[in-house]
Design a protein around this motif. Structure first.
Motif, PDB file in Angstrom:
ATOM      1  N   LEU A 145      11.480  10.876  -3.291  1.00 45.11           N
ATOM      2  CA  LEU A 145      11.578  10.417  -4.500  1.00 45.11           C
ATOM      3  C   LEU A 145      10.698   9.104  -4.749  1.00 45.11           C
ATOM      4  CD1 LEU A 145      14.777   9.939  -6.795  1.00 45.11           C
ATOM      5  CD2 LEU A 145      13.227   8.177  -6.543  1.00 45.11           C
ATOM      6  N   LEU A 146      10.648   8.265  -3.668  1.00 43.82           N
ATOM      7  CA  LEU A 146      10.036   7.031  -3.680  1.00 43.82           C
ATOM      8  C   LEU A 146       8.519   7.473  -3.696  1.00 43.82           C
ATOM      9  CD1 LEU A 146      10.693   3.924  -2.043  1.00 43.82           C
ATOM     10  CD2 LEU A 146       8.406   4.861  -1.485  1.00 43.82           C
ATOM     11  N   GLN A 147       8.084   8.157  -2.572  1.00 43.31           N
ATOM     12  CA  GLN A 147       6.655   8.945  -2.633  1.00 43.31           C
ATOM     13  C   GLN A 147       6.162   9.528  -3.932  1.00 43.31           C
ATOM     14  OE1 GLN A 147       6.943  11.084   0.887  1.00 43.31           O
ATOM     15  NE2 GLN A 147       7.526   9.375   2.148  1.00 43.31           N
ATOM     16  N   CYS A 148       6.929  10.075  -4.486  1.00 42.82           N
ATOM     17  CA  CYS A 148       6.244  10.898  -5.662  1.00 42.82           C
ATOM     18  C   CYS A 148       6.348   9.770  -6.912  1.00 42.82           C
ATOM     19  CB  CYS A 148       7.341  11.973  -6.071  1.00 42.82           C
ATOM     20  SG  CYS A 148       6.994  13.288  -5.333  1.00 42.82           S
ATOM     21  N   ALA A 149       7.397   9.001  -6.943  1.00 43.36           N
ATOM     22  CA  ALA A 149       7.199   8.000  -8.040  1.00 43.36           C
ATOM     23  C   ALA A 149       6.332   6.842  -7.803  1.00 43.36           C
ATOM     24  CB  ALA A 149       8.550   6.937  -7.920  1.00 43.36           C
ATOM     25  N   ALA A 150       5.595   6.835  -6.427  1.00 43.17           N
ATOM     26  CA  ALA A 150       4.524   5.699  -6.304  1.00 43.17           C
ATOM     27  C   ALA A 150       3.274   6.448  -6.366  1.00 43.17           C
ATOM     28  CB  ALA A 150       4.837   4.905  -4.882  1.00 43.17           C
ATOM     29  N   GLY A 151       3.081   7.533  -6.691  1.00 40.09           N
ATOM     30  CA  GLY A 151       1.923   8.310  -6.502  1.00 40.09           C
ATOM     31  C   GLY A 151       1.322   8.747  -5.177  1.00 40.09           C
ATOM     32  N   LEU A 152       2.114   8.482  -4.152  1.00 39.89           N
ATOM     33  CA  LEU A 152       1.769   8.986  -2.798  1.00 39.89           C
ATOM     34  C   LEU A 152       1.990  10.366  -2.310  1.00 39.89           C
ATOM     35  CD1 LEU A 152       3.637   5.654  -1.019  1.00 39.89           C
ATOM     36  CD2 LEU A 152       1.168   5.961  -1.217  1.00 39.89           C
ATOM     37  N   ASP A 153       2.785  10.940  -3.369  1.00 40.59           N
ATOM     38  CA  ASP A 153       2.664  12.429  -3.062  1.00 40.59           C
ATOM     39  C   ASP A 153       2.855  12.991  -4.483  1.00 40.59           C
ATOM     40  OD1 ASP A 153       3.337  14.882  -1.933  1.00 40.59           O
ATOM     41  OD2 ASP A 153       5.010  14.444  -0.928  1.00 40.59           O
TER      42      ASP A 153
END
Length: 279
Positions: free
Chosen positions: A64-72
């Motif tokens: 969730l964090l990675q998708c929210a941050a544009g990392l994934d």
């Protein structure tokens, strides 16, 4: 003291949501080996809010964090970050957006060993080609308690001091959103409290939005809201949490799995904290 500057969306998006996930799914692998890490997450994080994300191992917190941050990149669904829809953006565009609008704090600090405290803090500004406001840098260094350490290398600092460098690095560019992944996981209790107080102050004074993944109910109690994931779904939340309420909710998460799915809008509860739990 941090500058007193309220946040506004930069991309023409909602004035309330600093980060929004709409029906976000993330699947790794294909066929029989496919793993669905996120299963249709709908959640909004308000400007000037502090949210803790919790759940058992494998629940989808880090995804969730990675998708929210544009990392994934989500398999399906949309992520809107500071008013910008990330859908379809290439890696160059995502990198530029992260440099301008996002700060990161990790458990492992991620400091460059050959750079001093001040050089580590200003590195993101240099990479982004931004002018360095030395007064602002000095202000942030003083606020995180490293004024006497600005010329030291990471190897000359304690773990708590290294995390303070990481926090200063994330805050110095004044990004609207800061993502923190277990920022107190490697720290002792007293240092963890100091770090959490610094994060709380950045929310209250500068209006930055912080989304923090943690496993610790006491750390989570410093947030405005706690959201709970299990099996890739956000299934519950607590506003103005206490350590006891967070721990109790974690204990009974599995009983909530069968409840009807709903979206979680945390954009209207920013900066409404009562007395926080004590460490």
């Amino acid at each position: 003291m941090f500058g007193n500057r309220r946040r506004e969306p930069q991309g023409g998006g909602s004035a309330r949501a600093a980060v929004r996930l709409d029906s976000v799914r993330k699947t790794y692998g294909k066929g029989e080996n496919a793993v669905e890490a996120l299963r249709g997450v709908d959640i909004s994080f308000g400007y000037g809010s502090f949210t803790a994300v919790m759940g058992p191992s494998g629940s989808g917190k880090s995804t969730l964090l990675q998708c929210a941050a544009g990392l994934d990149v989500p398999t399906t669904g949309a992520v809107i970050l500071d008013g910008v829809d990330l859908t379809g953006k290439n890696e160059v565009a995502l990198t530029e957006l992260r440099r301008e609008r996002v700060g990161f704090i990790f458990q492992s600090f991620n400091l460059l060993p050959a750079l001093t405290v001040e050089q580590n803090i200003t590195l993101p500004l240099k990479l982004a080609g931004r002018r360095i406001d030395h007064g602002r840098v000095a202000d942030v260094i003083r606020r995180v308690g490293l004024d006497q350490r600005r010329g030291h290398l990471p190897s000359e600092l304690s773990g708590g001091q290294q995390q303070r460098v990481a926090i200063a690095r994330a805050l110095v560019a004044e990004p609207p959103v800061v993502f923190a992944d277990e920022p107190t996981g490697a720290l002792d209790t007293r240092t963890a409290l100091e770090v959490l107080d610094l994060l709380r102050e950045s929310v209250m004074v500068t209006g930055q939005t912080i989304i923090m993944v943690t496993h610790d109910p006491v750390a989570a109690s410093h947030a405005d809201n706690v959201v709970f994931l299990i099996d890739g779904q956000v299934i519950s939340d607590i506003h103005n949490p206490t350590p006891e309420a967070v721990a109790d909710r974690m204990t009974h998460l599995t009983a909530l799995v069968e409840q009807p799915r709903r979206s979680f809008d945390l954009s209207s509860s920013a900066n409404q904290r009562g007395p926080r739990g004590e460490y």
